[in-house]
Design a protein around this motif. Structure first.
Motif, PDB file in Angstrom:
ATOM      1  N   ARG A 125      36.476 132.393 -29.146  1.00 25.34           N
ATOM      2  CA  ARG A 125      35.708 131.497 -28.277  1.00 25.34           C
ATOM      3  C   ARG A 125      36.106 130.042 -28.541  1.00 25.34           C
ATOM      4  NH1 ARG A 125      30.135 134.085 -30.413  1.00 25.34           N
ATOM      5  NH2 ARG A 125      30.826 136.281 -30.281  1.00 25.34           N
ATOM      6  N   THR A 126      36.346 129.721 -29.807  1.00 27.76           N
ATOM      7  CA  THR A 126      36.811 128.377 -30.161  1.00 27.76           C
ATOM      8  C   THR A 126      38.172 128.101 -29.538  1.00 27.76           C
ATOM      9  OG1 THR A 126      35.599 128.397 -32.252  1.00 27.76           O
ATOM     10  CG2 THR A 126      37.471 126.896 -32.093  1.00 27.76           C
ATOM     11  N   HIS A 127      39.047 129.075 -29.579  1.00 24.77           N
ATOM     12  CA  HIS A 127      40.372 128.897 -28.977  1.00 24.77           C
ATOM     13  C   HIS A 127      40.266 128.710 -27.461  1.00 24.77           C
ATOM     14  CE1 HIS A 127      42.866 129.444 -32.512  1.00 24.77           C
ATOM     15  NE2 HIS A 127      42.157 130.492 -32.851  1.00 24.77           N
ATOM     16  N   TYR A 128      39.376 129.451 -26.846  1.00 27.01           N
ATOM     17  CA  TYR A 128      39.168 129.284 -25.400  1.00 27.01           C
ATOM     18  C   TYR A 128      38.731 127.854 -25.095  1.00 27.01           C
ATOM     19  CZ  TYR A 128      36.969 129.584 -20.817  1.00 27.01           C
ATOM     20  OH  TYR A 128      36.602 129.341 -19.505  1.00 27.01           O
ATOM     21  N   ALA A 129      37.767 127.352 -25.853  1.00 28.84           N
ATOM     22  CA  ALA A 129      37.272 125.987 -25.626  1.00 28.84           C
ATOM     23  C   ALA A 129      38.383 124.965 -25.820  1.00 28.84           C
ATOM     24  CB  ALA A 129      36.111 125.695 -26.577  1.00 28.84           C
ATOM     25  N   THR A 130      39.256 125.204 -26.804  1.00 26.56           N
ATOM     26  CA  THR A 130      40.361 124.279 -27.051  1.00 26.56           C
ATOM     27  C   THR A 130      41.371 124.329 -25.919  1.00 26.56           C
ATOM     28  OG1 THR A 130      40.054 124.638 -29.437  1.00 26.56           O
ATOM     29  CG2 THR A 130      42.093 123.573 -28.738  1.00 26.56           C
ATOM     30  N   GLU A 131      41.699 125.515 -25.448  1.00 32.64           N
ATOM     31  CA  GLU A 131      42.606 125.627 -24.302  1.00 32.64           C
ATOM     32  C   GLU A 131      42.051 124.876 -23.090  1.00 32.64           C
ATOM     33  OE1 GLU A 131      43.820 129.457 -23.086  1.00 32.64           O
ATOM     34  OE2 GLU A 131      44.654 130.056 -25.029  1.00 32.64           O
ATOM     35  N   GLN A 132      40.774 125.058 -22.841  1.00 34.40           N
ATOM     36  CA  GLN A 132      40.156 124.386 -21.703  1.00 34.40           C
ATOM     37  C   GLN A 132      40.214 122.869 -21.847  1.00 34.40           C
ATOM     38  OE1 GLN A 132      38.557 125.999 -18.776  1.00 34.40           O
ATOM     39  NE2 GLN A 132      40.072 127.397 -19.659  1.00 34.40           N
ATOM     40  N   ALA A 133      40.012 122.376 -23.063  1.00 35.87           N
ATOM     41  CA  ALA A 133      40.064 120.929 -23.308  1.00 35.87           C
ATOM     42  C   ALA A 133      41.477 120.399 -23.085  1.00 35.87           C
ATOM     43  CB  ALA A 133      39.595 120.621 -24.726  1.00 35.87           C
ATOM     44  N   ILE A 134      42.476 121.148 -23.513  1.00 38.95           N
ATOM     45  CA  ILE A 134      43.866 120.734 -23.314  1.00 38.95           C
ATOM     46  C   ILE A 134      44.176 120.649 -21.826  1.00 38.95           C
ATOM     47  CG2 ILE A 134      46.259 121.522 -23.573  1.00 38.95           C
ATOM     48  CD1 ILE A 134      45.402 122.616 -26.351  1.00 38.95           C
ATOM     49  N   GLU A 135      43.723 121.619 -21.058  1.00 37.25           N
ATOM     50  CA  GLU A 135      43.972 121.602 -19.625  1.00 37.25           C
ATOM     51  C   GLU A 135      43.241 120.436 -18.962  1.00 37.25           C
ATOM     52  OE1 GLU A 135      42.966 125.458 -18.147  1.00 37.25           O
ATOM     53  OE2 GLU A 135      44.859 126.337 -18.821  1.00 37.25           O
ATOM     54  N   ARG A 136      41.990 120.192 -19.352  1.00 38.02           N
ATOM     55  CA  ARG A 136      41.224 119.081 -18.756  1.00 38.02           C
ATOM     56  C   ARG A 136      41.864 117.732 -19.075  1.00 38.02           C
ATOM     57  NH1 ARG A 136      36.748 122.057 -20.650  1.00 38.02           N
ATOM     58  NH2 ARG A 136      36.566 120.652 -22.427  1.00 38.02           N
ATOM     59  N   ALA A 137      42.496 117.647 -20.251  1.00 40.22           N
ATOM     60  CA  ALA A 137      43.112 116.383 -20.659  1.00 40.22           C
ATOM     61  C   ALA A 137      44.397 116.102 -19.880  1.00 40.22           C
ATOM     62  CB  ALA A 137      43.408 116.412 -22.157  1.00 40.22           C
ATOM     63  N   GLY A 138      44.872 117.076 -19.131  1.00 40.00           N
ATOM     64  CA  GLY A 138      46.087 116.873 -18.348  1.00 40.00           C
ATOM     65  C   GLY A 138      47.366 116.947 -19.153  1.00 40.00           C
ATOM     66  N   LEU A 139      47.299 117.507 -20.364  1.00 40.57           N
ATOM     67  CA  LEU A 139      48.482 117.641 -21.201  1.00 40.57           C
ATOM     68  C   LEU A 139      49.340 118.813 -20.718  1.00 40.57           C
ATOM     69  CD1 LEU A 139      46.670 117.269 -24.619  1.00 40.57           C
ATOM     70  CD2 LEU A 139      48.400 115.675 -23.761  1.00 40.57           C
TER      71      LEU A 139
END
Length: 288
Positions: A125-139
């Protein structure tokens, strides 16, 4: 050997198995990179001997401001997930902010197989949240979604060589850490070819805990066995270690994630990225 002399790649987790292997492979190929760790002084001798190929800088997941400074000038960062603590998710989300502030364009992130907000394994679940944050950041990004590590499966056994846990008859397609490192190197050497890619890295077979015990027995010559526990019994047997609640849930959900079937899928992603077959549990044990 073609030598790159300006570091545009940063590697975290350099003192660990995966980050260290990735860094050594890049160095062997003459690819300049920056070693990012909590104690960069540990890399002084290696940097000095690299003839300008290596740099080092401080990166601590608990200090995102300094991390952003340390990553300035980098185009790509290989981000090995933070240590398993109660603060892991908050630290990783803060690190995504650090990447953005540093002007990093691309991140290659060691995620986990089947990440979701409802995953059985708590850290998935932590990894999912991190993936989502990376995508939202536009990286720009590539996600390497590792199954559990084959190298760690022997550590599931206690001193009595019994693997205990509520995994039932579930299967796990665990992957060798060396294959994760090989996959990461392949992506870092040609990152644009893997932009927005997500790879589920597994071994060549999906094993029950009973089969893991059988392979351990055959290769080591010592008798191992699997003893299934209920979830309640798993909590009781681990309570003597006085873990924190998050730690207890991570331990137990390691097994219940296997029981759920979420980690049973075998993929060809290791071969696709590296050009070689994925290592098996027997391969890993014999190499040790």
């Amino acid at each position: 050997m073609t030598r790159t002399t300006t570091a545009t790649i940063g590697i975290t987790g350099v003192t660990g198995h995966v980050g260290g292997a990735v860094s050594r492979a890049l160095e062997e190929r003459g690819v300049a990179h920056r070693l990012l760790g909590r104690n960069p002084q540990r890399f002084d001798s290696r940097v000095a001997a690299s003839d300008g190929l290596l740099e080092s800088a401080s990166l601590d997941f608990s200090d995102p401001e300094r991390a952003a400074e340390s990553m300035k000038g980098l185009q790509t960062v290989f981000l090995v997930s933070a240590a398993e603590t109660a603060e892991r998710e908050a630290q990783q989300l803060a690190m995504v902010g650090s990447l953005s502030r540093a002007g990093v364009e691309r991140v290659v992130y060691t995620s986990f197989a089947s990440p979701s907000p409802t995953a059985t394994f708590t850290f998935a679940r932590t990894h999912y949240a991190t993936e989502q944050a990376i995508e939202r950041a536009g990286l720009e990004h590539t996600f390497l979604r590792d199954n559990f590590y084959l190298d760690v499966l022997p550590l599931f056994a206690g001193e009595d060589r019994v693997l205990r846990g509520p995994a039932g008859d579930g299967r796990v397609a665990a992957v060798a850490r060396a294959d994760v490192a090989d996959a990461a190197v392949a992506v870092l050497l040609d990152p644009q070819a893997h932009t927005r890619g997500a790879y589920t890295l597994t071994g060549p077979e999906s094993l029950t805990m009973t089969e893991v015990a059988q392979i351990l027995t055959r290769v080591t010559g010592q008798q191992y066995r699997y003893e299934a526990e209920t979830v309640e019994a798993a909590h009781e047997s681990r309570a003597v270690l006085d873990p924190e609640p998050w730690e207890m849930e991570a331990w137990v959900s390691t097994y219940t994630a296997i029981a759920s079937g979420e980690l049973a899928e075998v993929t060809q992603d290791v071969r696709e990225l590296t050009g070689h077959a994925a290592r098996s549990l027997e391969d890993v044990l014999r190499q040790r």
